[in-house]
Write a protein that holds these residues in place. Structure first.
Motif, PDB file in Angstrom:
ATOM      1  N   GLN A  89     -23.150 -42.679  11.231  1.00  0.00           N
ATOM      2  CA  GLN A  89     -24.666 -42.178  11.385  1.00  0.00           C
ATOM      3  C   GLN A  89     -25.112 -41.753   9.944  1.00  0.00           C
ATOM      4  OE1 GLN A  89     -25.550 -39.301  14.536  1.00  0.00           O
ATOM      5  NE2 GLN A  89     -23.239 -39.736  15.387  1.00  0.00           N
ATOM      6  N   ARG A  90     -26.496 -41.779   9.673  1.00  0.00           N
ATOM      7  CA  ARG A  90     -27.105 -41.294   8.738  1.00  0.00           C
ATOM      8  C   ARG A  90     -28.210 -40.666   8.839  1.00  0.00           C
ATOM      9  NH1 ARG A  90     -29.128 -46.036   4.276  1.00  0.00           N
ATOM     10  NH2 ARG A  90     -30.407 -44.702   3.017  1.00  0.00           N
ATOM     11  N   MET A  91     -28.527 -39.572   8.007  1.00  0.00           N
ATOM     12  CA  MET A  91     -29.507 -38.678   7.900  1.00  0.00           C
ATOM     13  C   MET A  91     -30.274 -38.360   6.753  1.00  0.00           C
ATOM     14  SD  MET A  91     -29.712 -34.594   9.517  1.00  0.00           S
ATOM     15  CE  MET A  91     -29.830 -35.123  11.168  1.00  0.00           C
ATOM     16  N   MET A  92     -31.547 -38.410   6.425  1.00  0.00           N
ATOM     17  CA  MET A  92     -32.114 -38.163   5.112  1.00  0.00           C
ATOM     18  C   MET A  92     -33.050 -36.904   5.217  1.00  0.00           C
ATOM     19  SD  MET A  92     -33.083 -42.103   3.800  1.00  0.00           S
ATOM     20  CE  MET A  92     -33.994 -42.549   5.257  1.00  0.00           C
ATOM     21  N   HIS A  93     -32.933 -36.055   4.183  1.00  0.00           N
ATOM     22  CA  HIS A  93     -33.845 -34.663   3.966  1.00  0.00           C
ATOM     23  C   HIS A  93     -34.552 -35.161   2.830  1.00  0.00           C
ATOM     24  CE1 HIS A  93     -31.438 -32.666   6.883  1.00  0.00           C
ATOM     25  NE2 HIS A  93     -30.213 -33.392   6.288  1.00  0.00           N
ATOM     26  N   HIS A  94     -35.863 -34.928   2.861  1.00  0.00           N
ATOM     27  CA  HIS A  94     -36.879 -35.145   1.511  1.00  0.00           C
ATOM     28  C   HIS A  94     -37.219 -33.629   1.332  1.00  0.00           C
ATOM     29  CE1 HIS A  94     -37.578 -39.216   2.203  1.00  0.00           C
ATOM     30  NE2 HIS A  94     -37.440 -39.076   3.515  1.00  0.00           N
ATOM     31  N   PHE A  95     -37.144 -33.489  -0.135  1.00  0.00           N
ATOM     32  CA  PHE A  95     -37.394 -32.317  -0.672  1.00  0.00           C
ATOM     33  C   PHE A  95     -38.425 -32.434  -2.054  1.00  0.00           C
ATOM     34  CE2 PHE A  95     -33.170 -31.951   0.996  1.00  0.00           C
ATOM     35  CZ  PHE A  95     -33.452 -30.515   1.670  1.00  0.00           C
ATOM     36  N   ARG A  96     -39.404 -31.364  -2.077  1.00  0.00           N
ATOM     37  CA  ARG A  96     -40.397 -31.635  -3.320  1.00  0.00           C
ATOM     38  C   ARG A  96     -39.675 -31.344  -4.577  1.00  0.00           C
ATOM     39  NH1 ARG A  96     -45.738 -32.290  -2.001  1.00  0.00           N
ATOM     40  NH2 ARG A  96     -46.147 -31.969   0.059  1.00  0.00           N
ATOM     41  N   GLU A 154     -35.920 -30.613  -6.576  1.00  0.00           N
ATOM     42  CA  GLU A 154     -34.323 -30.708  -6.773  1.00  0.00           C
ATOM     43  C   GLU A 154     -33.408 -29.610  -6.246  1.00  0.00           C
ATOM     44  OE1 GLU A 154     -30.784 -32.259  -9.815  1.00  0.00           O
ATOM     45  OE2 GLU A 154     -33.133 -32.342 -10.292  1.00  0.00           O
ATOM     46  N   GLU A 155     -33.767 -28.380  -6.563  1.00  0.00           N
ATOM     47  CA  GLU A 155     -33.133 -27.069  -6.444  1.00  0.00           C
ATOM     48  C   GLU A 155     -32.933 -27.132  -4.720  1.00  0.00           C
ATOM     49  OE1 GLU A 155     -36.021 -27.177  -8.109  1.00  0.00           O
ATOM     50  OE2 GLU A 155     -35.145 -27.056 -10.487  1.00  0.00           O
ATOM     51  N   ASP A 156     -34.036 -27.224  -4.135  1.00  0.00           N
ATOM     52  CA  ASP A 156     -33.817 -27.316  -2.805  1.00  0.00           C
ATOM     53  C   ASP A 156     -32.833 -28.034  -2.024  1.00  0.00           C
ATOM     54  OD1 ASP A 156     -35.732 -24.895  -2.646  1.00  0.00           O
ATOM     55  OD2 ASP A 156     -37.397 -26.383  -2.442  1.00  0.00           O
ATOM     56  N   ALA A 157     -32.776 -29.247  -2.645  1.00  0.00           N
ATOM     57  CA  ALA A 157     -31.927 -30.236  -2.100  1.00  0.00           C
ATOM     58  C   ALA A 157     -30.518 -29.819  -2.544  1.00  0.00           C
ATOM     59  CB  ALA A 157     -32.171 -31.452  -2.706  1.00  0.00           C
ATOM     60  N   PHE A 173     -27.216 -29.383  -0.321  1.00  0.00           N
ATOM     61  CA  PHE A 173     -25.988 -29.997  -0.517  1.00  0.00           C
ATOM     62  C   PHE A 173     -24.664 -28.978  -0.696  1.00  0.00           C
ATOM     63  CE2 PHE A 173     -22.944 -31.844  -3.428  1.00  0.00           C
ATOM     64  CZ  PHE A 173     -23.106 -33.243  -3.146  1.00  0.00           C
ATOM     65  N   LEU A 174     -24.648 -27.959  -1.385  1.00  0.00           N
ATOM     66  CA  LEU A 174     -23.784 -26.904  -1.538  1.00  0.00           C
ATOM     67  C   LEU A 174     -23.334 -26.331  -0.293  1.00  0.00           C
ATOM     68  CD1 LEU A 174     -24.645 -25.595  -5.002  1.00  0.00           C
ATOM     69  CD2 LEU A 174     -22.956 -27.068  -4.626  1.00  0.00           C
ATOM     70  N   GLU A 175     -24.439 -25.959   0.635  1.00  0.00           N
ATOM     71  CA  GLU A 175     -24.224 -25.196   1.798  1.00  0.00           C
ATOM     72  C   GLU A 175     -23.541 -26.180   2.846  1.00  0.00           C
ATOM     73  OE1 GLU A 175     -26.722 -24.067   5.689  1.00  0.00           O
ATOM     74  OE2 GLU A 175     -27.781 -23.927   3.844  1.00  0.00           O
TER      75      GLU A 175
END
Length: 114
Positions: free
Chosen positions: A49-56, A58-61, A65-67
Motif C-alpha cells: 500500500q501507499r500513502m502520501m502526506h503533504h506539508f507546507r 519540511e520540518e513538519d514532514a 517521519f521521525l515519529e
C-alpha cells in the motif's frame, strides 16, 4: 526545497509467524516547493500500500517521519542486512581459476577448409 534527503527502508521478518513485512518512507519536494512524505508498506515481494502526506514546511514532514520511525523500530522493524562484499565463499567459486577453454566453432573462430 528539501535541505537533505530523507529515506528509510526497514523490514520485519519472523519465520515462526510467517511474517515478512517491509516499510519504506521518503520525503520529497513538490513542484510548489512544499514537502511530501511518501509511505509504502506491505508483505515483502508484494506491491503493498501507499500513502502520501503533504506539508507546507519540511520540518513538519521530518517530525512525522521521525515519529513513524520510532514506532516501527519499537515494533521490531530493522534495516535490511547488506550483502557481504569481498571474495565469494568456497561453495560459490569455480572449481578452477583457469579461464574456460576456447571452442573454435561456438566462439565464432571456425575456419572453412577448402
Amino acid at each position: 526545497m528539501i535541505a537533505q534527503p530523507y529515506q528509510l527502508y526497514v523490514e520485519r521478518i519472523d519465520a515462526t509467524k510467517n511474517m515478512a513485512r517491509y516499510y519504506a518512507m521518503s520525503i520529497e519536494p513538490t513542484l510548489f516547493g512544499e514537502a511530501i512524505l511518501i509511505r509504502r508498506w506491505g508483505r515483502i515481494g508484494a506491491g503493498g500500500q501507499r500513502m502520501m502526506h503533504h506539508f507546507r514546511r519540511e520540518e513538519d514532514a521530518v517530525e512525522l517521519f521521525l515519529e513513524l520511525l520510532r514506532k516501527k523500530r519499537s515494533r521490531g522493524y530493522r534495516p535490511r542486512p547488506h550483502f557481504q562484499h569481498g571474495p565469494l565463499p568456497d561453495r560459490h567459486r569455480n572449481f578452477s581459476d583457469k579461464p574456460p577453454p576456447v571452442h573454435p566453432i561456438t566462439d565464432g573462430e571456425a575456419k572453412l577448409q577448402a
